[in-house]
Design a protein around this motif. Structure first.
Motif, PDB file in Angstrom:
ATOM      1  N   ASP A 131      -8.846 -11.634  -7.417  1.00  0.00           N
ATOM      2  CA  ASP A 131      -9.833 -12.015  -6.429  1.00  0.00           C
ATOM      3  C   ASP A 131     -10.075 -13.430  -6.582  1.00  0.00           C
ATOM      4  N   ARG A 135     -12.610 -14.524  -1.935  1.00  0.00           N
ATOM      5  CA  ARG A 135     -11.730 -13.480  -1.126  1.00  0.00           C
ATOM      6  C   ARG A 135     -10.929 -12.903  -2.048  1.00  0.00           C
ATOM      7  N   PRO A 136     -10.315 -11.700  -1.533  1.00  0.00           N
ATOM      8  CA  PRO A 136      -9.317 -11.102  -2.323  1.00  0.00           C
ATOM      9  C   PRO A 136      -8.212 -11.872  -2.681  1.00  0.00           C
ATOM     10  N   HIS A 140      -5.255  -7.838  -5.462  1.00  0.00           N
ATOM     11  CA  HIS A 140      -6.430  -7.234  -5.363  1.00  0.00           C
ATOM     12  C   HIS A 140      -6.298  -5.585  -5.254  1.00  0.00           C
TER      13      HIS A 140
END
Length: 223
Positions: A131, A135-136, A140
């Motif tokens: 990540d 955000r991923p 992820h």
């Protein structure tokens, strides 16, 4: 990670830099060797995605395919995770750990270019971020993989190496065993390792407490 690392990398995402990948260096000496006494049955499927824990393993796996000639990877596809990502060669950073792709390219997967080439005999290593701060990243969902799922590597000779997952583990930094993580599971086989950060994020050190390691082996090829 030092405070200086944080200052240097402000805005670049969740900053798991050289220190977070240091455990990977412990396995470098194994790559390209034929270590076959690796134990099975130690899988603990988990990362930040804890839904993976407790899922049953696949009952039956396909036979291994014969290794391919050397070719460099261009792209990796993981259908179960909806990942289609370019691959870039990586080396070691100035701390002696594997240098992951820059956070600005968190959707790119890094391949340790001094090790085995995916599809050829040996264990090829791919690394990716889990990540960023907001955000991923590309890996992820890695801990959500299960045995029997497929990973495809598109190579620069026009072939596609298709791998089948046979193991998913989360390995704490204090329990890291290079032989278990990186040793070739079966002599002469083409194998793949997909690695990212796992466990919990330690804000004091700027690192995760574990690595997620997905192991797979070559089971097919295509154009």
């Amino acid at each position: 990670m030092s405070e200086g690392d944080r200052d240097h990398s402000t805005g670049s995402g969740r900053l798991v830099t050289g220190a977070a990948w240091a455990a990977l260096l412990l396995g470098l000496w194994l790559w390209g060797t034929e270590v076959t006494d690796v134990r099975h049955g130690l899988s603990v499927p988990a990362t930040g995605d804890m839904a993976a824990v407790g899922r049953p393993a696949a009952a039956e796996l396909p036979p291994a395919a014969a290794p391919l000639k050397d070719a460099r990877p261009r792209r990796i596809d993981i259908p179960s995770l909806r990942v289609q990502a370019p691959v870039m060669p990586r080396g070691l950073d100035d701390r002696g750990g594997i240098d992951p792709p820059p956070y600005a390219r968190s959707g790119v997967v890094g391949w340790y270019a001094a090790g085995a080439r995916p599809g050829a005999a040996g264990a090829a290593l791919f690394v990716g971020h889990v990540d960023t701060e907001d955000r991923p990243a590309v890996f992820h969902g890695l801990g959500a993989m299960r045995t029997g799922e497929t990973v495809r590597v598109f190579r620069d000779d026009g072939t596609v190496a298709e791998f089948t997952v046979d193991d998913v583990q989360v390995v704490g930094r204090d329990r890291f065993d290079a032989r278990q993580a990186y040793g070739v599971r079966q002599s002469g086989r083409a194998e793949l390792r997909l690695i990212t950060c796992g466990g919990t994020f330690d804000r004091a050190s700027g690192t995760y407490t574990a690595n997620v390691i997905v192991s797979a082996y070559l089971t097919g090829t295509g154009p």
